[in-house]
Design a protein around this motif. Structure first.
Motif, PDB file in Angstrom:
ATOM      1  N   TYR A  50       0.817  -1.218   0.000  1.00  0.00           N
ATOM      2  CA  TYR A  50       0.000   0.000   0.000  1.00  0.00           C
ATOM      3  C   TYR A  50       0.855   1.274   0.000  1.00  0.00           C
ATOM      4  O   TYR A  50       0.328   2.345   0.175  1.00  0.00           O
ATOM      5  CB  TYR A  50      -0.909   0.015   1.233  1.00  0.00           C
ATOM      6  N   ARG A  51       2.170   1.100  -0.169  1.00  0.00           N
ATOM      7  CA  ARG A  51       3.032   2.262   0.013  1.00  0.00           C
ATOM      8  C   ARG A  51       2.716   3.366  -0.999  1.00  0.00           C
ATOM      9  O   ARG A  51       2.779   4.536  -0.679  1.00  0.00           O
ATOM     10  CB  ARG A  51       4.493   1.851  -0.077  1.00  0.00           C
ATOM     11  N   GLN A  52       2.396   2.961  -2.198  1.00  0.00           N
ATOM     12  CA  GLN A  52       2.210   3.943  -3.261  1.00  0.00           C
ATOM     13  C   GLN A  52       0.799   4.531  -3.264  1.00  0.00           C
ATOM     14  O   GLN A  52       0.551   5.496  -3.956  1.00  0.00           O
ATOM     15  CB  GLN A  52       2.479   3.296  -4.621  1.00  0.00           C
ATOM     16  N   LYS A  53      -0.134   3.910  -2.525  1.00  0.00           N
ATOM     17  CA  LYS A  53      -1.521   4.322  -2.643  1.00  0.00           C
ATOM     18  C   LYS A  53      -1.893   5.334  -1.558  1.00  0.00           C
ATOM     19  O   LYS A  53      -1.215   5.449  -0.544  1.00  0.00           O
ATOM     20  CB  LYS A  53      -2.422   3.087  -2.535  1.00  0.00           C
ATOM     21  N   THR A  54      -2.972   6.048  -1.759  1.00  0.00           N
ATOM     22  CA  THR A  54      -3.409   7.021  -0.759  1.00  0.00           C
ATOM     23  C   THR A  54      -4.202   6.299   0.330  1.00  0.00           C
ATOM     24  O   THR A  54      -5.053   5.461   0.043  1.00  0.00           O
ATOM     25  CB  THR A  54      -4.333   8.093  -1.386  1.00  0.00           C
TER      26      THR A  54
END
Lengths: 652, 213
Positions: A539-543
């Motif tokens: 989930y690092r790249q997601k908001t």
């Protein structure tokens, strides 16, 4: 033995030096803490060494020509010395930042004096080899802990709690003394060894008296009334020591009497199992109903004392019915629980101490959301809570599991033993479940959610000396849980000192079973952590949107919408209504525009309620009739002395 | 023939009766001085060897007991201007009766203490017991603080007598120890009495109960 006395000397020095240095606050604390903790470390290494030595150490000093002060360190003593020194060591470290009001410098110094006396007397009680020595240090222990409880003596509740503790500890001491008196009267010797030759009925009376006396120190229902008052009143490191180790000295006393009497009547085990079940279940139910965090921990101590007593009772039933495996499992389980409880209960009290210090409130329902501000406290408190609920892979599970195993061995016995073993198992299960509910309540309400009051918003944690002991204790919980072999061997050394007269017992299957469960749970936890890590990376790249806890999708949530501890516990306490009568105060909501209302509830302890009407009022009535003796003028007093002298001289 | 020590001791017993009957402070002080003198010269008549040191010690005792302490009391009451009656809790007649009972009962008691094997008179233990109990009685039965202190001195005379009878070897050291105790005690009491007097303008100890919470 020299090392043992040396460590006590260092601890006492750590108590007396601060008195001389009380003008320099920080220096005084440094000296006191360093010396006490150094003494505890020396004592700890020495007692570990003693524990694994095959021979026992004994020493004796003549005192006043009439009797001797003698000390013995056998396996049982050494086993109890380990938690005493260990918890006191960490509590001393903790106190460095906990006692941080320079205006109370002298009081702090005095508190170190009594703290060192308490540690020294606890160690000397568990090594005492005759009844005089035992009683002497038992009294010093009770008195020094009384002075520690009344540290905040300007508060009226503290003075009341101290008084209650004083009365209970001395009523208990009176019962112990009467048991010892009977022992001495029939055996003619001050040593514990002499008790083995008593007639059987005397042994039963002695054991029952001693059980009531030691039970009042150990917080066994219904002698526990002082405990939920004294623990909240005392400073937190003192509560940690009192609840973590001092009340276990009562358990030690029961065990020591059992060894000394060397009488394996089924009655003893039955008494202990029944007392243990009652205090275990009622303790945890009351703990659930409490709103004061330290009171709740105190009731949880009563519950754990119940578990330990059930273990001892199972051990004694095993002994009387000639089932050594059951006996060893029961005794070893309860000794393990003594050690484990001292670890996580002192951890929880230290955590509660930081929370109270930072927020200034004892009330669970006024806190909330502390996990964000006090991450280390929150995490260690969580670990302690999981451990005290007896969940694998933490240490609380190990001791309880052995008691369970002992109970299952007793199911094969006849009639009463069968019923009791079965009930012990069921009540252990009930206690475990309720304890879990109780601690989810505390952790959930105090550390999760949003702050419920102003004071909970400003909390922080900076003092390393308060956090280090908690981290050490929290680290020990999983370590003991996953690798229980070392502590198990310690407990076996303690059990072998009970002189049960069994041969070699194959423990390793049970130990392996425990280890397997713990390790499986540890693997499961590891998998959960891996998943969490995986989720984090994915989930690092997601908001990610974060909103307040218990927001329930409202656009304008308020903290008042949160679930409170009282409502969480309500359904369970309602089930136990006959024993947990709630005093509620709640003006009803009326009209179209209702006035501001409030709700308050208070669970009354059934033992406290009946103690007042059954015991306190008659005693007060009787002593009220004797008031005329006190005139307040000097002449009647001299007259009393004269009368006493004349009677002594002429008629005795 | 009557042993000379017994004659002295009879004088002491009579002084107890007088002390219980006397209603005025100066008289009481004089009686106590007389008692002190008589008690201190008892060692001279006991049949052990008097060393030079013993004589010095006994003389010192005599001086302190018979002269210094009574004189200090005398000057104290003079300074404070007290010549009043000694108020009682137990009346004079009852006190005298009680002391008579005590004097009769004490010899019966002295047989219980079989340890005394000295060559002196037969009355010494019973007199000592009488003095101790009577001193305590005086402490209890009188309201006036000075009378109470005098009761204490009487008790102490009894202890001195017992000491004389019991310790034959190291008696003077013991006695002198006791004497120093008394002297210190009397001094402290004198200071306390003065403060009581200053505070309440009389020496009735009942006033002290006002100090209670």
């Amino acid at each position: 033995m020299e090392a043992f006395f040396f460590s006590i000397g260092v601890i006492i020095a750590g108590g007396t030096l601060p008195l001389m240095l009380h003008r320099h606050f920080t220096l005084m604390k440094t000296v006191g803490v360093l010396s006490i903790s150094a003494g505890c470390l020396i004592g700890l290494t020495n007692s570990l060494f003693q524990l694994f030595r095959p021979e026992t150490d004994a020493v004796s000093f003549k005192y006043l020509h009439a009797f001797s002060l003698s000390f013995v360190i056998d396996g049982l003593s050494a086993f109890f010395l380990v938690p005493v020194f260990f918890v006191s060591f960490l509590a001393a470290l903790y106190s460095f930042h906990y006692l941080n009001t320079p205006e109370k410098s002298f009081r702090t110094a005095a508190s170190y004096l009594f703290f060192s006396l308490l540690i020294a007397s606890m160690t000397l009680v568990v090594t005492a080899a005759n009844i005089i020595t035992f009683m002497l240090f038992w009294e010093i222990m009770s008195l020094s802990s009384f002075f520690l409880v009344v540290y905040d003596y300007h508060k009226i509740e503290t003075r009341k709690a101290g008084y209650l503790y004083f009365v209970f500890s001395h009523a208990g001491a009176m019962l112990i003394l009467s048991a010892f008196g009977l022992m001495y009267g029939f055996s003619g010797s001050f040593g514990f060894d002499g008790a083995a030759i008593l007639p059987e009925w005397v042994k039963i009376v002695v054991f029952v008296l001693a059980f009531a006396g030691f039970g009042s120190k150990a917080g066994v229902f219904p002698f526990h009334v002082w405990l939920p008052h004294a623990h909240p009143a005392a400073p937190s490191h003192i509560s940690a020591v009192m609840s973590g180790v001092m009340i276990k000295i009562g358990i030690y006393g029961i065990l020591r009497m059992y060894v000394a009497l060397n009488y394996h009547a089924p009655l003893f085990g039955e008494i202990l199992v029944i007392a243990g079940m009652i205090s275990g279940i009622l303790g945890v139910v009351y703990a659930l109903a409490q709103q004061d965090i330290k009171r709740m921990l105190a009731y949880s101590s009563i519950e754990n004392m119940g578990i330990i007593l059930i273990g001892l009772g199972i051990g004694m039933i095993g002994m009387s019915s000639g089932n050594p495996l059951m006996a060893v499992l029961g005794f070893a389980g309860s000794l393990l629980h003594v050690l484990n409880h001292s670890i996580f209960k002192s951890l929880l009290f230290m955590g509660a101490g930081i929370v109270i210090k930072k927020t200034g409130t004892h009330s669970i329902d006024a806190l909330g959301g502390l996990m964000k501000k006090m991450r280390i406290t929150g995490m260690t408190f969580l670990i302690g809570s999981l451990a005290i609920s007896g969940l694998p892979p933490l240490n609380g599970f190990v001791g309880e599991f052995f008691i369970y195993l002992g109970g299952f061995k007793g199911v094969g016995l006849d009639k009463l033993s069968f019923v009791l073993s079965l009930m012990a198992i069921i009540s252990l299960a009930v206690i475990g479940g309720l304890a879990l509910a109780c601690f989810t309540k505390v952790v959930g309400v105090v550390f999760q959610g949003e702050p419920r009051s102003e004071s909970a918003v400003k909390a922080d944690e900076k003092e390393p000396m308060m956090l280090i002991p908690m981290v050490v204790l929290a680290a020990l919980c999983p370590i003991i849980g996953v690798f229980p072999k070392a502590v198990f061997l310690m407990a076996i050394r303690g059990v072998s000192a009970l002189n049960l007269g069994y041969g070699r017992i194959p423990f390793s299957p049970f130990l392996e079973m425990t280890e397997n469960i713990s390790q499986a749970a540890a693997v499961f936890l590891l998998i959960v952590f891996c998943m969490l890590a995986l989720r984090f990376f994915l989930y690092r790249q997601k908001t990610i949107t974060r909103t307040g806890t218990w927001g329930c999708g409202f656009t304008r949530p308020t903290v008042k919408m949160q679930y409170t501890g009282s409502s969480y516990a309500r359904s369970i306490t309602d089930f136990f209504k006959p024993v947990t009568a709630l005093n509620e105060d709640h003006p009803a909501v009326q009209g179209v525009f209702p006035a501001k209302t409030y709700y308050s509830s208070h669970a009354r302890d059934i033992a406290e309620r009946y103690m007042e009407s059954v015991f306190v009022h008659p005693v007060l009535f009787f002593f009220d009739k004797l008031r005329w003796i006190q005139q307040g003028d000097i002449h009647p007093y001299i007259g009393y002395i004269l009368l006493a002298i004349v009677i002594l001289l002429f008629f005795v | 023939m009557i042993h000379p020590v017994d004659i002295l001791l009879i004088l002491v017993l009579l002084s107890v009766l007088f002390a219980f009957a006397s209603s005025r402070l100066p008289v009481l002080i004089r009686i106590l001085a007389f008692q002190g003198v008589v008690v201190s010269i008892v060692p001279f008549f006991l049949e052990h060897e008097m060393t030079a040191g013993g004589i010095i010690f006994t003389t010192a005792t005599l001086t302190i007991r018979g002269i210094i302490i009574p004189w200090s009391f005398y000057s104290m009451i003079k300074k404070m201007g007290i010549k009043r009656e000694v108020e009682t809790i137990v009346s004079y007649n009852a006190s005298v009766f009680a002391s008579l009972l005590l004097i009769v009962a004490a010899p019966m008691l002295s047989h219980k203490f079989n340890m005394i094997s000295f060559s002196g008179g037969t009355l010494i233990t019973s007199t000592a017991i009488t003095l101790v109990v009577a001193g305590m009685f005086l402490l209890m039965a009188r309201r006036n603080a000075i009378a109470m202190v005098l009761g204490y001195i009487m008790m102490e005379n009894g202890i001195y007598l017992i000491g004389t009878a019991l310790s034959s070897g190291a008696q003077h050291i013991v006695e002198f120890g006791i004497l120093l105790d008394v002297l210190a005690g009397v001094m402290i009491m004198a200071i306390m009495l003065q403060s009581i007097k200053q505070k309440y303008d009389n020496l009735d100890t009942a006033q002290l109960s006002k100090l209670k919470e």
